[in-house]
Design a protein around this motif. Structure first.
Motif, PDB file in Angstrom:
ATOM      1  N   ARG A 248      -8.124   4.240  -2.791  1.00  0.00           N
ATOM      2  CA  ARG A 248      -9.080   4.904  -1.900  1.00  0.00           C
ATOM      3  C   ARG A 248      -8.598   6.332  -1.751  1.00  0.00           C
ATOM      4  NH1 ARG A 248      -8.073   2.907   3.219  1.00  0.00           N
ATOM      5  NH2 ARG A 248      -6.133   2.046   2.413  1.00  0.00           N
TER       6      ARG A 248
ATOM      7  N   GLN B  36       5.477   6.187   6.274  1.00  0.00           N
ATOM      8  CA  GLN B  36       5.315   4.770   6.600  1.00  0.00           C
ATOM      9  C   GLN B  36       6.531   4.370   7.413  1.00  0.00           C
ATOM     10  OE1 GLN B  36       4.332   3.654   2.389  1.00  0.00           O
ATOM     11  NE2 GLN B  36       2.885   2.299   3.411  1.00  0.00           N
TER      12      GLN B  36
ATOM     13  N   MET C 120       0.843  -1.194   0.000  1.00  0.00           N
ATOM     14  CA  MET C 120       0.000   0.000   0.000  1.00  0.00           C
ATOM     15  C   MET C 120       0.882   1.249   0.000  1.00  0.00           C
ATOM     16  SD  MET C 120      -2.810   1.049   2.844  1.00  0.00           S
ATOM     17  CE  MET C 120      -1.515   1.411   4.006  1.00  0.00           C
ATOM     18  N   GLU C 121       0.478   2.212  -0.812  1.00  0.00           N
ATOM     19  CA  GLU C 121       1.305   3.412  -0.944  1.00  0.00           C
ATOM     20  C   GLU C 121       0.434   4.667  -0.771  1.00  0.00           C
ATOM     21  OE1 GLU C 121       3.807   5.724  -4.401  1.00  0.00           O
ATOM     22  OE2 GLU C 121       2.560   4.014  -4.909  1.00  0.00           O
TER      23      GLU C 121
ATOM     24  N   TYR D  49     -14.155   3.147   7.483  1.00  0.00           N
ATOM     25  CA  TYR D  49     -12.798   3.365   6.963  1.00  0.00           C
ATOM     26  C   TYR D  49     -11.958   2.083   6.968  1.00  0.00           C
ATOM     27  CZ  TYR D  49      -8.555   5.813   5.767  1.00  0.00           C
ATOM     28  OH  TYR D  49      -7.417   6.236   5.101  1.00  0.00           O
ATOM     29  N   ARG D  50     -11.935   1.416   8.108  1.00  0.00           N
ATOM     30  CA  ARG D  50     -11.104   0.212   8.213  1.00  0.00           C
ATOM     31  C   ARG D  50     -11.645  -0.893   7.296  1.00  0.00           C
ATOM     32  NH1 ARG D  50      -5.899  -1.223   9.617  1.00  0.00           N
ATOM     33  NH2 ARG D  50      -5.848  -3.421  10.178  1.00  0.00           N
TER      34      ARG D  50
ATOM     35  N   GLY E 291      -7.092   2.120  11.257  1.00  0.00           N
ATOM     36  CA  GLY E 291      -6.995   2.937  10.047  1.00  0.00           C
ATOM     37  C   GLY E 291      -6.285   2.208   8.930  1.00  0.00           C
TER      38      GLY E 291
ATOM     39  N   TYR F 237     -18.280   7.689   6.773  1.00  0.00           N
ATOM     40  CA  TYR F 237     -16.887   7.603   6.314  1.00  0.00           C
ATOM     41  C   TYR F 237     -16.005   7.073   7.442  1.00  0.00           C
ATOM     42  CZ  TYR F 237     -12.187   9.708   5.799  1.00  0.00           C
ATOM     43  OH  TYR F 237     -10.830   9.940   5.777  1.00  0.00           O
ATOM     44  N   MET F 238     -16.210   7.603   8.642  1.00  0.00           N
ATOM     45  CA  MET F 238     -15.362   7.200   9.763  1.00  0.00           C
ATOM     46  C   MET F 238     -15.553   5.722  10.099  1.00  0.00           C
ATOM     47  SD  MET F 238     -13.521   9.769  10.523  1.00  0.00           S
ATOM     48  CE  MET F 238     -12.744   9.271  12.058  1.00  0.00           C
TER      49      MET F 238
ATOM     50  N   LEU G 185      -4.716   6.381  -1.015  1.00  0.00           N
ATOM     51  CA  LEU G 185      -3.894   5.210  -0.709  1.00  0.00           C
ATOM     52  C   LEU G 185      -4.108   4.189  -1.812  1.00  0.00           C
ATOM     53  CD1 LEU G 185      -4.956   5.722   2.787  1.00  0.00           C
ATOM     54  CD2 LEU G 185      -2.604   4.974   2.466  1.00  0.00           C
TER      55      LEU G 185
ATOM     56  N   TYR H 266     -10.369  -0.255   3.905  1.00  0.00           N
ATOM     57  CA  TYR H 266      -8.929  -0.586   3.857  1.00  0.00           C
ATOM     58  C   TYR H 266      -8.766  -2.088   3.619  1.00  0.00           C
ATOM     59  CZ  TYR H 266      -4.598  -2.246   6.133  1.00  0.00           C
ATOM     60  OH  TYR H 266      -3.438  -2.918   6.445  1.00  0.00           O
TER      61      TYR H 266
END
Lengths: 252, 319
Positions: A61, B7, A1-2, A42-43, B71, A38-39, A15, A46
């Motif tokens: 995302r 990161q 992931m970047e 979020y996970r 997150g 959204y909150m 991301l 991901y």
């Protein structure tokens, strides 16, 4: 992931989850919902992006202007800007991944925004609408009701002099400008004819809607209208598995 | 924006957003902001973003980060849960390697307050710690206020009875969101020992309690009654903001918190740390440092948060 900053003056934060193994021809842009939705999702998004990447989908995302880690405050945002942000994200992901096709995967308000972006000319082969409300107006009414119940519930445990009130121009604490309210009210999930293949992803507790596009039933509930889930983690593991498997089967 | 995603940690599996001030000064402490509850690094209603941009205006570097499994941060490769203290120390090491800071402040809300407390206990590089709605210990006066509230407001007495009845009669599902617990506070004696150690080390301390949890914290200065030694410690501030909820839902509330923290950092941390931090870290040609300098050259005007400008100052609790 970047993590990356992109768009004009690199004001948007996103991301990218890079495709593992042989990359597919379709790249997926994930369109978040807004505010409390959204909150709490979020996970989950991901994890979904990571799983899609493992199946060969390059995935991005990102946060709309004035939300999350992107620039700008919440007061000046407009619907037109958000649609432009989606265009920008799709362009960025195609450039990074070299994919021929784009799929917009939108959750709740993100589904309506994705559909609107396609209606406004964004070229996407597929739009996957996850628990899309019938209209922007309906989505706003649902959040306003949650906002009302949220304060009523908090006030049950507070002395009279400390009671809290919902404020005009905010929904559950996030500024919601009037111009944005008017513009989002008019959004519809109706697909513009022939522009993109539409997949409707429906959580277990979401009532069926007017059939349009192909429907995929998801095993986990969304809890979108349940105030007790407002600040709780929402990780619909089984639904994620279904979405990954269905998209892997359907997209190039 | 002077912001950059970082990161770091083992396998670079942790992520955070670094906010840089216009004028970098590595002798100042950098501020770490861990997650609040399960919300990712932006914080409730973007509170952490507003905090980090406000800290940058004070001249402080800050990093708001996702701890392991939150997150966008991954879990350890062995599938373990991850330890917030280890994650925060990984962040400190990264900022040290970037020559951005050698001392640290940590600001934590709710579960973040618990993480901040544990980090401050474990690591001498922490010179300032802010705790918002973290540990709450009852006092006779707090219990009396709670009882009076229940007796004088029939609505609250009914709620109390209803809750107790439900606890007895209603079967709980395997996962009940109402029962999620984010941390366990240490016994009062352990907390008092920790505070004593912080004071001996000269750690600047900030405590703020909102009015949401009236059953646990309900009057200004309650913490002083729990820990009398704190009252005379010059590097501390204690606030009680009754008309504020636990997640700082309204912009006005977020503005109050930001202003109180800015005031504490300016008067209790920056003013007192300046004399101590004479040992400037040497500059080197590290790629990260070059990046930071490039960022500084291309800096843009930070947005101002209107709420901060209009919010009234939050007053320290009277003893």
């Amino acid at each position: 992931m970047e993590p990356l900053y992109f768009g004009p003056r690199r004001r948007l934060f996103g991301l990218r989850s890079e495709a593992q193994g042989e990359p597919r021809r379709t790249a997926i842009v994930v369109c978040h919902s807004w505010g409390v939705e959204y909150m709490r999702s979020y996970r989950a998004l991901y994890l979904l992006a990571q799983q899609l990447a493992m199946r060969g989908f390059d995935t991005l995302r990102f946060d709309y202007s004035g939300t999350g880690d992107s620039a700008d405050g919440e007061r000046g945002i407009t619907l037109a800007q958000w649609i432009e942000d989606i265009r920008c994200a799709a362009r960025e992901l195609q450039e990074l991944s070299g994919a021929d096709h784009v799929c917009l995967l939108g959750l709740r308000l993100g589904a309506l925004l994705g559909m609107h972006a396609v209606a406004e000319g964004l070229r996407a082969q597929t739009v996957a609408l996850w628990d899309a409300p019938d209209s922007g107006n309906e989505w706003i009414r649902e959040l306003q009701e949650l906002d009302r119940v949220h304060y009523a519930r908090k006030n049950r445990y507070l002395p009279r002099e400390l009671r809290l009130e919902s404020l005009p121009g905010e929904m559950l604490g996030v500024p919601w400008p009037r111009a944005l309210d008017e513009a989002v009210s008019g959004l519809s999930r109706r697909a513009p004819a022939g522009r993109a293949t539409v997949l409707r992803l429906r959580s277990a507790d979401v009532p069926p809607a007017v059939p349009e596009g192909e429907e995929i039933r998801l095993p986990d509930p969304g809890h979108w209208n349940d105030v007790t889930w407002l600040t709780r983690p929402w990780i619909p593991v089984n639904s994620q598995r279904t979405i990954v498997s269905e998209l892997t089967e359907r997209l190039a | 924006m002077n912001e950059r995603a970082l990161q770091f940690g083992p396998d670079r599996r942790l992520i955070g957003i670094l906010s840089l001030p216009d004028d970098l000064d590595a002798t100042r402490p950098a501020v770490l902001i861990p997650n609040t509850g399960v919300e990712h690094r932006v914080g409730p209603n973007r509170l952490h973003i507003q905090l980090s941009r406000a800290f940058a205006r004070l001249g402080l570097v800050s990093l708001r980060l996702d701890l392991s499994g939150m997150g966008d941060s991954g879990l350890p490769a062995d599938g373990a849960r991850g330890d917030p203290v280890v994650d925060l120390q990984a962040a400190m090491e990264r900022l040290e390697r970037m020559k951005l800071a050698r001392r640290f402040a940590v600001v934590g809300l709710c579960s973040g307050g618990n993480d901040a407390h544990r980090l401050a206990r474990a690591d001498p590089r922490v010179v300032a710690a802010a705790f918002v709605d973290h540990y709450q210990y009852p006092t006779p006066r707090a219990l009396a206020i709670q009882l009076a509230q229940k007796l004088t407001e029939s609505r609250r007495a009914l709620n109390f009875l209803r809750r107790k009845w439900n606890e007895l009669c209603r079967p709980r599902s395997e996962y009940d969101p109402e029962l999620v617990s984010y941390f366990e506070q240490p016994p009062r004696e352990v907390f008092l020992d920790d505070v004593r150690a912080f004071v001996e080390r000269g750690v600047a301390l900030f405590f703020l309690y909102t009015g949401e949890n009236q059953n646990a914290y309900n009057y200004a200065g309650q913490l002083y009654d729990v820990c009398p030694a704190l009252r005379d410690y010059p590097l501390q501030e204690l606030h009680y903001v009754p008309r504020c909820d636990h997640t700082f839902t309204h912009e006005r509330m977020r503005g109050q918190l930001i202003e109180a923290l800015q005031h504490w950092l300016a008067t209790k941390v920056l003013a007192t740390q300046a004399g101590r931090a004479a040992d400037h870290p040497e500059q080197d040609s590290d790629a990260d440092l070059a990046f930071v300098q490039a960022l500084q050259r291309s800096r843009t005007q930070h947005e101002r948060v209107s709420a901060e400008l209009s919010a009234p100052r939050c007053r320290p609790a009277s003893p």
